[in-house]
Design a protein around this motif. Sequence first.
Motif, PDB file in Angstrom:
ATOM      1  N   ASN A 406       0.852  -1.198   0.000  1.00  0.00           N
ATOM      2  CA  ASN A 406       0.000   0.000   0.000  1.00  0.00           C
ATOM      3  C   ASN A 406       0.881   1.239   0.000  1.00  0.00           C
ATOM      4  N   VAL A 407       1.533   1.468  -1.127  1.00  0.00           N
ATOM      5  CA  VAL A 407       2.490   2.571  -1.239  1.00  0.00           C
ATOM      6  C   VAL A 407       1.761   3.832  -1.675  1.00  0.00           C
ATOM      7  N   GLN A 408       1.924   4.870  -0.888  1.00  0.00           N
ATOM      8  CA  GLN A 408       1.282   6.147  -1.198  1.00  0.00           C
ATOM      9  C   GLN A 408       2.315   7.252  -1.097  1.00  0.00           C
ATOM     10  N   LEU A 409       2.428   8.017  -2.156  1.00  0.00           N
ATOM     11  CA  LEU A 409       3.437   9.077  -2.185  1.00  0.00           C
ATOM     12  C   LEU A 409       2.921  10.241  -2.996  1.00  0.00           C
ATOM     13  N   VAL A 410       2.850  11.395  -2.370  1.00  0.00           N
ATOM     14  CA  VAL A 410       2.466  12.624  -3.068  1.00  0.00           C
ATOM     15  C   VAL A 410       3.611  13.606  -2.913  1.00  0.00           C
ATOM     16  N   LEU A 411       4.240  13.941  -4.017  1.00  0.00           N
ATOM     17  CA  LEU A 411       5.381  14.847  -3.996  1.00  0.00           C
ATOM     18  C   LEU A 411       4.987  16.204  -4.563  1.00  0.00           C
ATOM     19  N   PRO A 412       5.631  17.274  -4.097  1.00  0.00           N
ATOM     20  CA  PRO A 412       5.382  18.594  -4.679  1.00  0.00           C
ATOM     21  C   PRO A 412       5.838  18.637  -6.122  1.00  0.00           C
ATOM     22  N   GLU A 413       4.969  19.133  -7.007  1.00  0.00           N
ATOM     23  CA  GLU A 413       5.298  19.197  -8.425  1.00  0.00           C
ATOM     24  C   GLU A 413       6.371  20.242  -8.694  1.00  0.00           C
ATOM     25  N   THR A 414       7.188  19.984  -9.726  1.00  0.00           N
ATOM     26  CA  THR A 414       8.224  20.938 -10.098  1.00  0.00           C
ATOM     27  C   THR A 414       7.708  22.016 -11.023  1.00  0.00           C
ATOM     28  N   GLY A 415       6.633  21.735 -11.735  1.00  0.00           N
ATOM     29  CA  GLY A 415       6.196  22.652 -12.781  1.00  0.00           C
ATOM     30  C   GLY A 415       7.075  22.577 -14.002  1.00  0.00           C
ATOM     31  N   VAL A 416       7.936  21.564 -14.081  1.00  0.00           N
ATOM     32  CA  VAL A 416       8.875  21.445 -15.192  1.00  0.00           C
ATOM     33  C   VAL A 416       8.640  20.132 -15.908  1.00  0.00           C
ATOM     34  N   CYS A 417       8.526  20.154 -17.218  1.00  0.00           N
ATOM     35  CA  CYS A 417       8.514  18.929 -17.992  1.00  0.00           C
ATOM     36  C   CYS A 417       9.855  18.794 -18.683  1.00  0.00           C
ATOM     37  N   ASN A 418       9.904  18.234 -19.863  1.00  0.00           N
ATOM     38  CA  ASN A 418      11.220  17.884 -20.387  1.00  0.00           C
ATOM     39  C   ASN A 418      11.859  18.927 -21.275  1.00  0.00           C
ATOM     40  N   THR A 419      11.222  20.067 -21.523  1.00  0.00           N
ATOM     41  CA  THR A 419      11.849  21.042 -22.415  1.00  0.00           C
ATOM     42  C   THR A 419      11.677  22.486 -21.969  1.00  0.00           C
ATOM     43  N   SER A 420      11.513  22.739 -20.678  1.00  0.00           N
ATOM     44  CA  SER A 420      11.056  24.053 -20.250  1.00  0.00           C
ATOM     45  C   SER A 420      11.913  25.214 -20.710  1.00  0.00           C
ATOM     46  N   PHE A 421      13.167  25.287 -20.270  1.00  0.00           N
ATOM     47  CA  PHE A 421      14.000  26.438 -20.615  1.00  0.00           C
ATOM     48  C   PHE A 421      15.289  25.958 -21.257  1.00  0.00           C
ATOM     49  N   SER A 422      15.627  26.519 -22.381  1.00  0.00           N
ATOM     50  CA  SER A 422      16.933  26.265 -22.973  1.00  0.00           C
ATOM     51  C   SER A 422      17.676  27.581 -23.024  1.00  0.00           C
ATOM     52  N   VAL A 423      18.957  27.536 -23.284  1.00  0.00           N
ATOM     53  CA  VAL A 423      19.716  28.781 -23.288  1.00  0.00           C
ATOM     54  C   VAL A 423      19.324  29.647 -24.472  1.00  0.00           C
ATOM     55  N   GLU A 424      18.816  29.007 -25.520  1.00  0.00           N
ATOM     56  CA  GLU A 424      18.398  29.804 -26.664  1.00  0.00           C
ATOM     57  C   GLU A 424      16.939  30.227 -26.560  1.00  0.00           C
ATOM     58  N   GLY A 425      16.128  29.330 -25.962  1.00  0.00           N
ATOM     59  CA  GLY A 425      14.694  29.536 -26.029  1.00  0.00           C
ATOM     60  C   GLY A 425      14.146  30.329 -24.875  1.00  0.00           C
ATOM     61  N   SER A 426      12.845  30.411 -24.838  1.00  0.00           N
ATOM     62  CA  SER A 426      12.147  31.155 -23.803  1.00  0.00           C
ATOM     63  C   SER A 426      11.068  30.261 -23.244  1.00  0.00           C
ATOM     64  N   ALA A 427      10.213  30.847 -22.432  1.00  0.00           N
ATOM     65  CA  ALA A 427       9.129  30.067 -21.855  1.00  0.00           C
ATOM     66  C   ALA A 427       8.196  29.522 -22.919  1.00  0.00           C
ATOM     67  N   ALA A 428       8.231  30.046 -24.105  1.00  0.00           N
ATOM     68  CA  ALA A 428       7.369  29.562 -25.171  1.00  0.00           C
ATOM     69  C   ALA A 428       7.694  28.128 -25.539  1.00  0.00           C
ATOM     70  N   ALA A 429       8.901  27.690 -25.215  1.00  0.00           N
ATOM     71  CA  ALA A 429       9.294  26.329 -25.542  1.00  0.00           C
ATOM     72  C   ALA A 429       8.826  25.338 -24.492  1.00  0.00           C
ATOM     73  N   ALA A 430       8.252  25.859 -23.429  1.00  0.00           N
ATOM     74  CA  ALA A 430       7.906  24.985 -22.321  1.00  0.00           C
ATOM     75  C   ALA A 430       6.563  24.324 -22.537  1.00  0.00           C
ATOM     76  N   CYS A 431       6.382  23.151 -21.887  1.00  0.00           N
ATOM     77  CA  CYS A 431       5.072  22.519 -21.925  1.00  0.00           C
ATOM     78  C   CYS A 431       4.279  22.879 -20.687  1.00  0.00           C
ATOM     79  N   CYS A 432       4.886  23.608 -19.779  1.00  0.00           N
ATOM     80  CA  CYS A 432       4.235  23.886 -18.513  1.00  0.00           C
ATOM     81  C   CYS A 432       3.734  25.326 -18.448  1.00  0.00           C
ATOM     82  N   GLY A 433       2.701  25.510 -17.668  1.00  0.00           N
ATOM     83  CA  GLY A 433       2.193  26.852 -17.458  1.00  0.00           C
ATOM     84  C   GLY A 433       1.090  26.821 -16.438  1.00  0.00           C
TER      85      GLY A 433
END
Length: 464
Positions: A406-433
């Motif tokens: 009976n494993v139960q685990l709720v972790l605080p979300e990061t708000g980050v998926c796999n492409t949020s910020f790159s050095v070239e890009g902006s928040a427009a490249a992110a999947c999160c919002g």
Amino acid sequence: MQHPSQATLPVAVIGGGPVGLAAAAHLVERGVPVRLYEAGATVGANIRDWEHVRVFTPWRYCVDAASVALLERQGWKQPSADAFPTGGEIVRDYLEPLAATPALADIIETGARVVAISRLGIDKVVSHSREERPFVLAVETAAGMRRDLARAVIDASGTWATPNPLGASGVPADGEATFADRIAYGIPDVLGRDRRLYAGQTTLVVGAGHSAANALLDLARLSDADPATTAIWSTRSTNLARIYGGGDADQLPARGELGAQTRALVENGRVSLFAGFTIIRIREADGRIMIDGETAAGPRSIGPVNRIIAATGQRPDLSLTRELRLDLDPLLESTKALGPLIDPNEHSCGSVPPHGHRELAHVERGFYTVGIKSYGRAPTFLLLTGYEQVRSVAAALAGDMAAADNVQLVLPETGVCNTSFSVEGSAAAACCGGPAPDRADACCVADAVAKDEGKKGCGCGVAA
């Protein structure tokens, strides 16, 4: 050959950090004999290396329920749940009092380094009657080497003592050993005990995680007092999602703030960033050091600098389990079942699906890897994960399989998926919002929506 009855032997816990002590607390709570081995002179020895760092998780995420129960019987009062402790405060105000409780004091041995684990009288090749034999631990102490027996082993030894090298290929860069006296692995105390080494100097910080962020911010604060202090930042990747974070979507505001402050250092010109730089060699230049590497545009050098902070993460020490039958993920050296769930090639989320004794077990029955070591080389571990891991493992060892499963685990979300910020890009490249969702298997709003529609989402958890 007569073997000691395993029923009379203790469970061996390796590591006296938060997760190892929590494992001992849960076993004690269930009446299971246990012995804990800590290589350092005190509990929390690894944390003492970064005792000056304030963590981004508040106290309520830093403590384990069974451990708190032991402490409260001794009149312990938990610090403010919303306060953010330093590593030193975690040791002083939580781990040391926990280790001193009557339930744990007599089962903890410090200065005891487990250097090898095997089965009594046989190596890993022998299968016959293997599970009937107890585990044997080679324990190194100031008094010499000895052999202890155990019915089961929980490895919570962590990864802090085995840092990754600077070399981008996973092996030390040419010259890395030569200049070891000018390289600090981890998070040196730039503003405290190590100040004299960094004040008025130029330091290269290597890495793209929270340790690098802390080092950069400390160097920036030092430069406020000593303007001759400068910092350069080098990352192997051009995707800085994990360090810049999910901003306001992060359910741990301090983690989001850490990323935002680091990003501001670069955007304000206080730190020079070399992204996409893979280190090949370190060499001397007029008494200082140069760092040679490769970029997408070809060879490039950084420097000269006076010192290097290698915040390049850690890897598990697999040497002590060489004679055990392990089931490891081939990429991360984590437990095999966890590998696909935490693969940083796919996502950088701070949560994974709940998991317990079944995912942490190995082919070697009775041996479990827990805590950050269970994640291998993956960097996304939180203490709450380790506490639920050892609760499940302790229940399994006590024979309470219903509670173990009976494993139960709720972790605080990061708000980050796999492409949020790159050095070239902006928040427009992110999947999160927007605000992070409540769903435990989703790392951001777009991810949750995708999974609700039966799609794979952006890399966290599993498909709906």
